[in-house]
Design a protein around this motif. Structure first.
Motif, mmCIF file in Angstrom:
data_model
loop_
_atom_site.group_PDB
_atom_site.id
_atom_site.type_symbol
_atom_site.label_atom_id
_atom_site.label_comp_id
_atom_site.label_asym_id
_atom_site.label_seq_id
_atom_site.Cartn_x
_atom_site.Cartn_y
_atom_site.Cartn_z
ATOM 1 N N VAL A 1 5.195 -4.693 13.641
ATOM 2 C CA VAL A 1 3.914 -5.048 14.255
ATOM 3 C C VAL A 1 3.134 -3.795 14.626
ATOM 4 O O VAL A 1 1.924 -3.690 14.358
ATOM 5 C CB VAL A 1 4.131 -5.942 15.493
ATOM 6 N N VAL A 2 3.809 -2.840 15.270
ATOM 7 C CA VAL A 2 3.147 -1.586 15.651
ATOM 8 C C VAL A 2 2.604 -0.872 14.416
ATOM 9 O O VAL A 2 1.444 -0.424 14.385
ATOM 10 C CB VAL A 2 4.120 -0.673 16.419
ATOM 11 N N ALA A 3 3.418 -0.779 13.384
ATOM 12 C CA ALA A 3 2.988 -0.095 12.163
ATOM 13 C C ALA A 3 1.832 -0.830 11.484
ATOM 14 O O ALA A 3 0.896 -0.198 10.989
ATOM 15 C CB ALA A 3 4.165 0.040 11.207
ATOM 16 N N SER A 4 1.890 -2.161 11.462
ATOM 17 C CA SER A 4 0.808 -2.942 10.850
ATOM 18 C C SER A 4 -0.513 -2.685 11.557
ATOM 19 O O SER A 4 -1.567 -2.556 10.912
ATOM 20 C CB SER A 4 1.145 -4.439 10.892
ATOM 21 N N ALA A 5 -0.475 -2.606 12.889
ATOM 22 C CA ALA A 5 -1.695 -2.350 13.659
ATOM 23 C C ALA A 5 -2.263 -0.967 13.342
ATOM 24 O O ALA A 5 -3.484 -0.788 13.269
ATOM 25 C CB ALA A 5 -1.398 -2.473 15.153
ATOM 26 N N VAL A 6 -1.386 0.017 13.133
ATOM 27 C CA VAL A 6 -1.843 1.377 12.811
ATOM 28 C C VAL A 6 -2.425 1.436 11.400
ATOM 29 O O VAL A 6 -3.472 2.048 11.165
ATOM 30 C CB VAL A 6 -0.678 2.378 12.953
ATOM 31 N N PHE A 7 -1.761 0.776 10.458
ATOM 32 C CA PHE A 7 -2.189 0.839 9.063
ATOM 33 C C PHE A 7 -3.433 -0.014 8.773
ATOM 34 O O PHE A 7 -4.157 0.254 7.818
ATOM 35 C CB PHE A 7 -1.062 0.376 8.138
ATOM 36 N N ALA A 8 -3.680 -1.052 9.568
ATOM 37 C CA ALA A 8 -4.734 -2.032 9.269
ATOM 38 C C ALA A 8 -6.108 -1.407 9.038
ATOM 39 O O ALA A 8 -6.754 -1.699 8.021
ATOM 40 C CB ALA A 8 -4.790 -3.089 10.369
ATOM 41 N N PRO A 9 -6.639 -0.555 9.958
ATOM 42 C CA PRO A 9 -7.984 -0.008 9.705
ATOM 43 C C PRO A 9 -8.065 0.851 8.448
ATOM 44 O O PRO A 9 -9.081 0.834 7.748
ATOM 45 C CB PRO A 9 -8.271 0.824 10.980
ATOM 46 N N PHE A 10 -6.997 1.588 8.122
ATOM 47 C CA PHE A 10 -6.983 2.400 6.901
ATOM 48 C C PHE A 10 -6.965 1.500 5.661
ATOM 49 O O PHE A 10 -7.625 1.787 4.659
ATOM 50 C CB PHE A 10 -5.774 3.328 6.898
ATOM 51 N N PHE A 11 -6.205 0.411 5.757
ATOM 52 C CA PHE A 11 -6.146 -0.537 4.654
ATOM 53 C C PHE A 11 -7.516 -1.166 4.406
ATOM 54 O O PHE A 11 -7.991 -1.244 3.265
ATOM 55 C CB PHE A 11 -5.113 -1.634 4.972
ATOM 56 N N ILE A 12 -8.171 -1.599 5.487
ATOM 57 C CA ILE A 12 -9.497 -2.218 5.364
ATOM 58 C C ILE A 12 -10.492 -1.240 4.753
ATOM 59 O O ILE A 12 -11.275 -1.592 3.853
ATOM 60 C CB ILE A 12 -9.981 -2.708 6.749
ATOM 61 N N HIS A 13 -10.474 0.002 5.225
ATOM 62 C CA HIS A 13 -11.388 1.019 4.685
ATOM 63 C C HIS A 13 -11.114 1.261 3.198
ATOM 64 O O HIS A 13 -12.052 1.337 2.394
ATOM 65 C CB HIS A 13 -11.225 2.322 5.470
ATOM 66 N N GLU A 14 -9.838 1.359 2.845
ATOM 67 C CA GLU A 14 -9.472 1.618 1.450
ATOM 68 C C GLU A 14 -9.935 0.491 0.536
ATOM 69 O O GLU A 14 -10.486 0.726 -0.545
ATOM 70 C CB GLU A 14 -7.947 1.797 1.348
ATOM 71 N N VAL A 15 -9.733 -0.750 0.966
ATOM 72 C CA VAL A 15 -10.127 -1.904 0.152
ATOM 73 C C VAL A 15 -11.647 -1.992 0.053
ATOM 74 O O VAL A 15 -12.202 -2.315 -1.008
ATOM 75 C CB VAL A 15 -9.526 -3.201 0.733
ATOM 76 N N GLN A 16 -12.372 -1.709 1.145
ATOM 77 C CA GLN A 16 -13.833 -1.733 1.111
ATOM 78 C C GLN A 16 -14.385 -0.671 0.170
ATOM 79 O O GLN A 16 -15.389 -0.894 -0.516
ATOM 80 C CB GLN A 16 -14.388 -1.525 2.525
ATOM 81 N N MET A 17 -13.725 0.484 0.132
ATOM 82 C CA MET A 17 -14.213 1.585 -0.698
ATOM 83 C C MET A 17 -13.875 1.385 -2.171
ATOM 84 O O MET A 17 -14.703 1.645 -3.046
ATOM 85 C CB MET A 17 -13.601 2.910 -0.210
ATOM 86 N N ARG A 18 -12.664 0.899 -2.462
ATOM 87 C CA ARG A 18 -12.200 0.870 -3.851
ATOM 88 C C ARG A 18 -11.811 -0.518 -4.335
ATOM 89 O O ARG A 18 -11.687 -0.727 -5.535
ATOM 90 C CB ARG A 18 -10.997 1.811 -4.014
ATOM 91 N N GLY A 19 -11.580 -1.445 -3.410
ATOM 92 C CA GLY A 19 -11.137 -2.775 -3.811
ATOM 93 C C GLY A 19 -9.715 -2.736 -4.358
ATOM 94 O O GLY A 19 -9.055 -1.697 -4.379
ATOM 95 N N LEU A 20 -9.256 -3.881 -4.823
ATOM 96 C CA LEU A 20 -7.913 -3.973 -5.401
ATOM 97 C C LEU A 20 -7.938 -4.023 -6.924
ATOM 98 O O LEU A 20 -6.967 -3.646 -7.579
ATOM 99 C CB LEU A 20 -7.187 -5.215 -4.855
ATOM 100 N N GLY A 21 -9.056 -4.492 -7.483
ATOM 101 C CA GLY A 21 -9.195 -4.512 -8.938
ATOM 102 C C GLY A 21 -8.070 -5.258 -9.630
ATOM 103 O O GLY A 21 -7.640 -6.337 -9.210
ATOM 104 N N ASN A 22 -7.538 -4.636 -10.694
ATOM 105 C CA ASN A 22 -6.463 -5.266 -11.468
ATOM 106 C C ASN A 22 -5.140 -5.348 -10.715
ATOM 107 O O ASN A 22 -4.216 -6.042 -11.148
ATOM 108 C CB ASN A 22 -6.249 -4.496 -12.779
ATOM 109 N N ALA A 23 -5.074 -4.627 -9.566
ATOM 110 C CA ALA A 23 -3.833 -4.644 -8.795
ATOM 111 C C ALA A 23 -3.546 -6.019 -8.187
ATOM 112 O O ALA A 23 -2.406 -6.294 -7.800
ATOM 113 C CB ALA A 23 -3.880 -3.593 -7.689
ATOM 114 N N ARG A 24 -4.565 -6.889 -8.124
ATOM 115 C CA ARG A 24 -4.361 -8.218 -7.533
ATOM 116 C C ARG A 24 -3.242 -8.981 -8.237
ATOM 117 O O ARG A 24 -2.497 -9.723 -7.606
ATOM 118 C CB ARG A 24 -5.657 -9.032 -7.612
ATOM 119 N N ARG A 25 -3.122 -8.801 -9.527
ATOM 120 C CA ARG A 25 -2.096 -9.532 -10.277
ATOM 121 C C ARG A 25 -0.693 -9.058 -9.947
ATOM 122 O O ARG A 25 0.291 -9.719 -10.290
ATOM 123 C CB ARG A 25 -2.346 -9.395 -11.780
ATOM 124 N N TRP A 26 -0.592 -7.902 -9.265
ATOM 125 C CA TRP A 26 0.712 -7.353 -8.894
ATOM 126 C C TRP A 26 1.000 -7.493 -7.401
ATOM 127 O O TRP A 26 1.908 -6.837 -6.883
ATOM 128 C CB TRP A 26 0.780 -5.868 -9.287
#
Length: 306
Positions: free
Chosen positions: A44-69
């Motif tokens: 839970v602690v790690a998820s809270a730390v990683f969440a804003p970086f994950f959101i920023h990364e997805v907003q900037m680059r998206g998941l693209g073809n990685a969705r199928r994986w």
């Protein structure tokens, strides 16, 4: 083409080993909490730390073809949850050294799977290095187990955790071919949090009411062992084979034993010191058999590097 920073995967692996070396100590310091609860708060602690970086990364680059994986990080999260649930519980039911020794059989399963199923060419130097690494770990962690063997539920739980740990390494090697390190590790950690929540609710474990030092141990486990440790290893697995990363991770319990001298008052004996030297020799041989680190594709920063 050679990677721009060929030393970086090795530096990340070293950082991951150092951070994960504190894992069992955090579990011990949270002694009034069940092992599965400690593992849950760690995620839970790690998820809270990683969440804003994950959101920023997805907003900037998206998941693209990685969705199928997406099934790969979900599987990795499930394996992580089961690994931590079984290992953390084993730490309360058998000796810490024995549980850690059993858990670090994971490189053996990784090597066998990579050679037999994925048909990876692992030469004689690799197998000699793996044998030395596991033998040295046995001297460091299992000398007491050798002379006074115990076969109890805790040992079997720790052995089971080694299988889940190996599955995590193998899944992550494949998953990191499609996801940036931050994206992958957030999805793994979030999935592990949900699985561990289900395990704790299903077994009626208390989630609150612990001593303040226990909550501090939860925080340390999340920030140090999970955020630094798992992110660093996930980054390394994007560039180095799981069959090499897993044996190198056996240095983790050796460092745990060394840190237990000042932190837990558990001095090493001569046999354990010799075992530590054998582990380092084995890791050196394993890494000599490593191909050059894979170059990062479409990478602009360390955090988003695949």
């Amino acid at each position: 083409m050679k990677p721009r920073r060929p030393w970086l995967p090795y530096l990340a692996l070293l950082s991951g080993i150092l951070a994960l070396s504190l894992s069992s100590l955090f579990v011990r310091w949270a002694s009034d909490a069940p092992g599965t609860v400690t593992a849950f708060y760690r995620m839970v602690v790690a998820s809270a730390v990683f969440a804003p970086f994950f959101i920023h990364e997805v907003q900037m680059r998206g998941l693209g073809n990685a969705r199928r994986w997406l099934f790969l990080p979900l599987l990795g999260g499930a394996f992580t949850a089961l690994d931590h649930a079984t290992w953390s519980t084993a730490l309360h039911e058998t000796r810490i050294a024995t549980a850690t020794l059993m858990n670090n059989l994971a490189p053996l399963w990784v090597g066998l799977f990579a050679a037999l199923i994925w048909r990876e060419a692992l030469g004689g130097r690799f197998w000699l290095g793996l044998a030395l690494t596991l033998s040295g770990a046995t001297l460091v962690l299992g000398s007491d187990f050798i002379y006074r063997p115990q076969f109890n539920q805790g040992n079997f739980l720790a052995l089971g955790s080694s299988l889940f740990y190996a599955a995590y390494f193998l899944t992550t090697q494949r998953g990191r071919e499609h996801f940036a390190a931050l994206v992958y590790i957030f999805l793994v950690t979030l999935t592990a949090s949900l699985v561990l929540l289900g395990i704790n609710l299903g077994t009626h474990q208390p989630l609150i009411g612990f001593a303040p030092r226990t909550y501090l141990a939860f925080l340390g486990a999340g920030l140090v062992s999970q955020v630094i440790g798992y992110f660093s290893v996930a980054y390394a697995l994007g560039h180095l084979p799981a069959a090499v990363v897993a044996p190198t991770m056996v240095a983790q319990p050796v460092l745990t034993a060394l840190m237990a001298i000042p932190l837990a008052g558990e001095p090493l004996n001569l046999t354990q010191i010799l075992g530590g030297m054998i582990v380092l020799s084995g890791i050196y041989l394993v890494n000599l058999s490593t191909p050059a680190p894979k170059p990062a594709r479409n990478a602009t920063t360390i955090l988003s590097e695949p």
